[in-house]
Design a protein around this motif. Sequence first.
Motif, PDB file in Angstrom:
ATOM      1  N   LEU A 151       0.361 -19.639  29.182  1.00 29.03           N
ATOM      2  CA  LEU A 151       1.022 -18.072  29.220  1.00 29.03           C
ATOM      3  C   LEU A 151       1.147 -17.820  30.508  1.00 29.03           C
ATOM      4  CD1 LEU A 151      -2.232 -16.687  27.125  1.00 29.03           C
ATOM      5  CD2 LEU A 151       0.196 -16.675  26.494  1.00 29.03           C
ATOM      6  N   LYS A 152       2.429 -17.128  30.695  1.00 29.29           N
ATOM      7  CA  LYS A 152       2.815 -16.967  31.922  1.00 29.29           C
ATOM      8  C   LYS A 152       2.763 -15.314  32.682  1.00 29.29           C
ATOM      9  CE  LYS A 152       6.859 -20.044  31.020  1.00 29.29           C
ATOM     10  NZ  LYS A 152       6.084 -21.222  31.759  1.00 29.29           N
ATOM     11  N   ILE A 153       2.661 -14.397  31.724  1.00 29.69           N
ATOM     12  CA  ILE A 153       2.272 -13.042  32.014  1.00 29.69           C
ATOM     13  C   ILE A 153       1.157 -12.429  31.865  1.00 29.69           C
ATOM     14  CG2 ILE A 153       3.052 -10.675  31.554  1.00 29.69           C
ATOM     15  CD1 ILE A 153       5.750 -11.673  30.506  1.00 29.69           C
ATOM     16  N   ILE A 154       0.279 -13.038  30.579  1.00 29.85           N
ATOM     17  CA  ILE A 154      -0.993 -12.822  30.416  1.00 29.85           C
ATOM     18  C   ILE A 154      -1.701 -13.560  31.187  1.00 29.85           C
ATOM     19  CG2 ILE A 154      -2.588 -12.670  28.381  1.00 29.85           C
ATOM     20  CD1 ILE A 154      -0.028 -12.429  26.516  1.00 29.85           C
ATOM     21  N   THR A 155      -2.940 -12.965  31.698  1.00 30.68           N
ATOM     22  CA  THR A 155      -4.019 -13.676  32.599  1.00 30.68           C
ATOM     23  C   THR A 155      -5.196 -13.977  31.833  1.00 30.68           C
ATOM     24  OG1 THR A 155      -3.159 -12.248  34.443  1.00 30.68           O
ATOM     25  CG2 THR A 155      -5.245 -13.378  34.700  1.00 30.68           C
ATOM     26  N   LEU A 166      -5.223  -9.499  29.745  1.00 32.04           N
ATOM     27  CA  LEU A 166      -5.910 -10.280  30.073  1.00 32.04           C
ATOM     28  C   LEU A 166      -6.480 -10.982  28.759  1.00 32.04           C
ATOM     29  CD1 LEU A 166      -8.565  -8.137  32.419  1.00 32.04           C
ATOM     30  CD2 LEU A 166      -6.410  -9.755  32.950  1.00 32.04           C
ATOM     31  N   ILE A 167      -6.618 -12.227  28.626  1.00 30.35           N
ATOM     32  CA  ILE A 167      -6.910 -13.019  27.552  1.00 30.35           C
ATOM     33  C   ILE A 167      -8.182 -13.850  27.793  1.00 30.35           C
ATOM     34  CG2 ILE A 167      -5.459 -14.832  27.895  1.00 30.35           C
ATOM     35  CD1 ILE A 167      -4.803 -14.807  24.581  1.00 30.35           C
ATOM     36  N   VAL A 168      -9.247 -14.243  26.981  1.00 24.96           N
ATOM     37  CA  VAL A 168     -10.074 -15.114  27.372  1.00 24.96           C
ATOM     38  C   VAL A 168     -10.625 -15.884  25.759  1.00 24.96           C
ATOM     39  CG1 VAL A 168     -12.023 -13.361  26.719  1.00 24.96           C
ATOM     40  CG2 VAL A 168     -12.617 -15.453  28.008  1.00 24.96           C
ATOM     41  N   PHE A 169     -10.853 -17.231  25.884  1.00 31.12           N
ATOM     42  CA  PHE A 169     -11.109 -18.141  24.661  1.00 31.12           C
ATOM     43  C   PHE A 169     -12.696 -18.109  24.784  1.00 31.12           C
ATOM     44  CE2 PHE A 169     -11.607 -22.596  23.019  1.00 31.12           C
ATOM     45  CZ  PHE A 169     -11.469 -22.032  21.673  1.00 31.12           C
ATOM     46  N   LEU A 170     -13.053 -17.738  23.522  1.00 26.62           N
ATOM     47  CA  LEU A 170     -14.405 -17.828  23.541  1.00 26.62           C
ATOM     48  C   LEU A 170     -14.618 -19.025  22.021  1.00 26.62           C
ATOM     49  CD1 LEU A 170     -15.362 -14.289  23.365  1.00 26.62           C
ATOM     50  CD2 LEU A 170     -16.086 -15.851  25.011  1.00 26.62           C
ATOM     51  N   GLY A 171     -15.158 -20.256  22.718  1.00 28.96           N
ATOM     52  CA  GLY A 171     -15.053 -21.421  21.720  1.00 28.96           C
ATOM     53  C   GLY A 171     -16.339 -21.495  20.713  1.00 28.96           C
ATOM     54  N   GLU A 172     -16.260 -22.441  19.725  1.00 28.29           N
ATOM     55  CA  GLU A 172     -17.034 -22.566  19.015  1.00 28.29           C
ATOM     56  C   GLU A 172     -18.711 -22.834  19.333  1.00 28.29           C
ATOM     57  OE1 GLU A 172     -15.603 -26.257  19.641  1.00 28.29           O
ATOM     58  OE2 GLU A 172     -14.860 -24.614  19.450  1.00 28.29           O
ATOM     59  N   PHE A 191      -8.285 -10.634  23.377  1.00 25.32           N
ATOM     60  CA  PHE A 191      -6.925 -10.125  24.084  1.00 25.32           C
ATOM     61  C   PHE A 191      -6.963  -8.596  24.429  1.00 25.32           C
ATOM     62  CE2 PHE A 191      -2.414  -8.872  23.947  1.00 25.32           C
ATOM     63  CZ  PHE A 191      -2.027  -9.320  25.083  1.00 25.32           C
ATOM     64  N   SER A 192      -6.991  -8.430  25.783  1.00 21.80           N
ATOM     65  CA  SER A 192      -6.844  -6.876  26.127  1.00 21.80           C
ATOM     66  C   SER A 192      -5.352  -6.622  26.509  1.00 21.80           C
ATOM     67  CB  SER A 192      -7.839  -6.878  27.297  1.00 21.80           C
ATOM     68  OG  SER A 192      -7.581  -5.497  28.001  1.00 21.80           O
ATOM     69  N   THR A 198       6.177  -4.151  25.755  1.00 22.83           N
ATOM     70  CA  THR A 198       5.886  -4.894  24.595  1.00 22.83           C
ATOM     71  C   THR A 198       6.675  -6.325  24.333  1.00 22.83           C
ATOM     72  OG1 THR A 198       5.476  -2.533  23.940  1.00 22.83           O
ATOM     73  CG2 THR A 198       5.246  -4.560  22.185  1.00 22.83           C
ATOM     74  N   GLU A 199       7.682  -6.271  24.277  1.00 22.37           N
ATOM     75  CA  GLU A 199       8.543  -7.490  24.107  1.00 22.37           C
ATOM     76  C   GLU A 199       8.338  -8.634  24.965  1.00 22.37           C
ATOM     77  OE1 GLU A 199      10.285  -8.107  21.425  1.00 22.37           O
ATOM     78  OE2 GLU A 199       9.586  -6.408  20.644  1.00 22.37           O
ATOM     79  N   ASP A 200       8.114  -8.189  26.210  1.00 20.91           N
ATOM     80  CA  ASP A 200       7.806  -9.493  27.332  1.00 20.91           C
ATOM     81  C   ASP A 200       6.498 -10.052  26.838  1.00 20.91           C
ATOM     82  OD1 ASP A 200      10.001  -8.847  28.709  1.00 20.91           O
ATOM     83  OD2 ASP A 200       8.859  -7.778  30.458  1.00 20.91           O
ATOM     84  N   LEU A 201       5.279  -9.376  26.521  1.00 24.56           N
ATOM     85  CA  LEU A 201       4.064  -9.777  26.090  1.00 24.56           C
ATOM     86  C   LEU A 201       4.160 -10.787  24.679  1.00 24.56           C
ATOM     87  CD1 LEU A 201       1.722  -6.774  26.654  1.00 24.56           C
ATOM     88  CD2 LEU A 201       2.056  -9.063  28.157  1.00 24.56           C
ATOM     89  N   ILE A 202       5.025 -10.180  23.788  1.00 28.32           N
ATOM     90  CA  ILE A 202       5.239 -10.920  22.606  1.00 28.32           C
ATOM     91  C   ILE A 202       5.961 -12.342  22.881  1.00 28.32           C
ATOM     92  CG2 ILE A 202       6.284 -11.245  20.520  1.00 28.32           C
ATOM     93  CD1 ILE A 202       5.494  -8.130  20.038  1.00 28.32           C
ATOM     94  N   GLU A 203       6.874 -12.141  23.927  1.00 26.75           N
ATOM     95  CA  GLU A 203       7.773 -13.439  24.356  1.00 26.75           C
ATOM     96  C   GLU A 203       6.665 -14.235  25.022  1.00 26.75           C
ATOM     97  OE1 GLU A 203      10.413 -16.290  24.580  1.00 26.75           O
ATOM     98  OE2 GLU A 203      10.651 -14.547  23.312  1.00 26.75           O
ATOM     99  N   ASP A 204       5.791 -13.798  25.708  1.00 31.34           N
ATOM    100  CA  ASP A 204       5.128 -14.719  26.264  1.00 31.34           C
ATOM    101  C   ASP A 204       4.142 -15.520  25.510  1.00 31.34           C
ATOM    102  OD1 ASP A 204       3.907 -16.071  28.663  1.00 31.34           O
ATOM    103  OD2 ASP A 204       2.459 -14.339  29.011  1.00 31.34           O
ATOM    104  N   ILE A 205       3.491 -14.795  24.172  1.00 28.72           N
ATOM    105  CA  ILE A 205       2.560 -15.296  23.244  1.00 28.72           C
ATOM    106  C   ILE A 205       3.533 -16.437  22.540  1.00 28.72           C
ATOM    107  CG2 ILE A 205       1.586 -15.096  21.261  1.00 28.72           C
ATOM    108  CD1 ILE A 205       0.662 -12.307  22.399  1.00 28.72           C
TER     109      ILE A 205
END
Length: 218
Positions: A151-155, A166-172, A191-192, A198-205
């Motif tokens: 990811l380039k925009i989302i931290t 902001l995004i955080v991965f919570l594993g198994e 994901f917060s 909006t389009e910039d975030l979708i493009e980043d994902i």
Amino acid sequence: MLSVDNTFASPFNQRPIELGADFSVESLTKYINGHGDAMGGAIIGKKEYLDKIRAVSQVNLGGTISPFNAWLIMRGSVTLPLRMKQHNKNALEIAKWLEKQPSVSFVAYPGLESHKGYETAKKQMSPGFGGVLSFGLKADHDTHNKFVSNLKIITSAVSLGHDESLIVFLGENDERQYLYPQEFKNGFFRFSAGIEDTEDLIEDIRQALKSVGFKTTD
């Protein structure tokens, strides 16, 4: 007595006391401050109960905010309505887009008609459903982490309610997995959505999904 943690919704989207709760609790650190640079909290309720909290809890536990944090939060709160409109919009649009992706195993957001709490949320929340959603990928642990690293925009960060996404991965193997619904058991993202375009975030994902070998529908 009923106490409601209203942090994820914020007072802009939901007011628990008007719905019958005795207390509404807000993490001022999150949406009300909105900039990720101050810590604070608030309890809203009847004066007779708040007087007891001040006399007992604040004196004995020391739960009082610093003047500088209070100033930062008051400054940030001025733009709460404007920010929440964009948080709401981004989260809903991103949740709808993620639902269409073949690589996504589930999306949990109360603004989606597919969410089991949608009808309740529609009655209680207005004008929006907040800026936080969860989703998972049809992938293993390492692929989830590779997606985040691309990811380039989302931290990648554990907080929420900031102006930046902001995004955080919570594993198994997360110690709280026993609290989560079944679809969360293989790991998931919290994901917060921030207030970026909006389009910039979708493009980043989209580009991050493609970087780990997934195709997207649009």
